[in-house]
Design an enzyme around this catalytic site. Structure first.
Site, PDB file in Angstrom:
ATOM      1  N   ALA A   1      11.315  -3.946   7.206  1.00  0.00           N
ATOM      2  CA  ALA A   1      11.942  -4.934   8.098  1.00  0.00           C
ATOM      3  C   ALA A   1      11.515  -4.677   9.544  1.00  0.00           C
ATOM      4  CB  ALA A   1      13.452  -4.919   7.931  1.00  0.00           C
TER       5      ALA A   1
ATOM      6  N   LYS B   1       4.888  -2.719  -0.835  1.00  0.00           N
ATOM      7  CA  LYS B   1       4.962  -2.042   0.455  1.00  0.00           C
ATOM      8  C   LYS B   1       4.084  -0.789   0.467  1.00  0.00           C
ATOM      9  CE  LYS B   1       9.631  -3.828   1.180  1.00  0.00           C
ATOM     10  NZ  LYS B   1      11.084  -3.516   1.244  1.00  0.00           N
TER      11      LYS B   1
ATOM     12  N   GLY C   1      17.590  -6.977   6.023  1.00  0.00           N
ATOM     13  CA  GLY C   1      18.452  -7.812   6.843  1.00  0.00           C
ATOM     14  C   GLY C   1      17.649  -8.804   7.652  1.00  0.00           C
TER      15      GLY C   1
END
Length: 392
Positions: free
Chosen positions: A169, A240, A354
């Site tokens: 993020a 990732k 988030g």
């Protein structure tokens, strides 16, 4: 104060895309006063169509936000500049067409806040006409190696392409990796946990809870996808890890990542309800693994390991005294073991999910690209000195 205007086209107006627009609107004065930058929206696109204008006023951006927040579609907006995607046209062709028709201009920063690989042709097209790209979407940079090379560049398009928010993020994982590489600080190993959901599961096992209870609770709390296997399978973590490895210069495909899911192959074809019902069958096995780890002063973590030319993803037993072992809850963490950080690694830790934190990472990339002009490097001769034509 001379203002620098940067046009941007936003593809994807889901949670992250909306959070980004909200931050841009809220930080107008900050960006103007601190950087002399004005981010000018010229296009917003969702799965239904696009809103395209030379300059989308802030009031209209807020109108689009309100529509999306209420579950509406951009094509439903009653305003100038709305382009509806034909029902028989793929999202890929529609988005690429926006670039080729000039709706996404050559001087635009194209921001990908989707979770689909259908943006890839549009991103390539934007770069081919001189645009810049910021990706929060992992799929373009974890697609086949050739696509990665086209997007990221050989040599790398540091002045044109950023993808910080694809890993962790808003955590500065890619930024740290790039700085290590710029200093040629040889990276020997990277280890990390890149899933808040799986971190939650592993912490529960460490605390002696049953695997099935943890997963069911995580699903109820909204930590997992509607089908928990989308998290427990480890594919997102594998993407990732691949992005980090490619950032290190490794040439690998997603199929080269060795992934150990948190459920057996025979659970793959079950319905979600059947999968949940059979979860207790896995409790004893995970309880044994957690106990064995605790007996060695270790704990289970669902980790990615990038080392010795190999990428492995799955549950690993790590020392409680290590950065990974000290992790708890839903935080993400990455350790870089390098020439200058051989025993005590460079550690980045914090919230790795988030909409707000992801949008903050995108916005930082946008600010940096606003000041990143296309380089006009002086050519050098084969001997390593300046060529005769390059000096007076």
């Amino acid at each position: 104060l001379t203002m620098r205007q940067l046009n941007f086209a936003l593809i994807g107006t889901g949670g992250v895309g909306r959070a980004l627009l909200e931050q841009i609107l809220a930080l107008r004065e900050h960006h103007a006063a601190t950087y002399g930058v004005w981010f000018n929206a010229t296009l917003l696109a969702d799965s239904s169509g696009a809103l395209v204008l030379p300059s989308i006023a802030d009031a209209k951006l807020r109108e689009a936000l309100a529509r999306k927040e209420s579950g509406g579609k951009l094509r439903e907006m009653q305003t100038d500049g709305v382009l509806a995607k034909p029902d028989d046209q793929s999202a890929s062709d529609f988005l690429e067409g926006l670039v080729k028709s000039g709706h996404i201009s050559a001087d635009s920063l194209v921001i990908d806040c989707t979770a689909t690989d259908e943006t890839i042709p549009a991103l390539k097209a934007a770069l081919s006409v001189g645009g810049k790209v910021v990706c929060a979407n992992k799929k373009p940079v974890s697609a086949d190696q050739q696509t990665y090379d086209t997007l990221v560049g050989i040599p790398r398009h540091m002045h044109r392409v950023r993808h910080e928010s694809t890993v962790g993020a808003g955590l500065p994982v890619i930024a740290a990796l790039n700085r290590l590489l710029a200093a040629n600080d040889t990276i020997h190993k990277v280890a990390g946990t890149f899933s808040g959901t799986l971190g939650y599961v592993m912490t529960g096992l460490q605390n002696g809870r049953k695997f099935s209870e943890i997963v069911i609770e995580a699903k109820r709390l909204g930590y997992t996808e509607p089908d928990p296997r989308d998290d427990l399978g480890g594919l997102d973590v594998a993407r990732k890890a691949l992005i980090i490895a490619r950032g290190m210069g490794w040439r690998l495909e997603l199929a080269d990542v060795a992934v150990t899911p948190l459920y057996p192959p025979e659970f793959e074809n079950l319905t979600v309800a059947e999968f949940i019902e059979k979860l207790p069958e896995l409790d004893a096995g995970f309880a044994k693994q957690a106990a064995e780890a605790a007996g060695k002063g270790e704990a289970l973590r669902f980790a990615a390991l990038v080392e010795n030319g190999k990428l492995t993803v799955g549950p690993q037993s790590v020392a409680l005294t290590s950065p990974l072992g000290s992790l708890s809850g839903t935080d993400n963490l990455v350790e870089f073991y390098t020439k200058w950080y051989p025993a005590s690694p460079l550690v980045i830790r914090g919230a790795g999910a988030g909409a707000g934190t992801t949008a903050a990472g995108i916005l930082s990339d946008m600010v940096e690209l606003a000041f990143s002009a296309t380089p006009d490097f002086t050519r050098r001769s084969a001997r390593g000195g300046m060529g005769d034509a390059d000096v007076e």
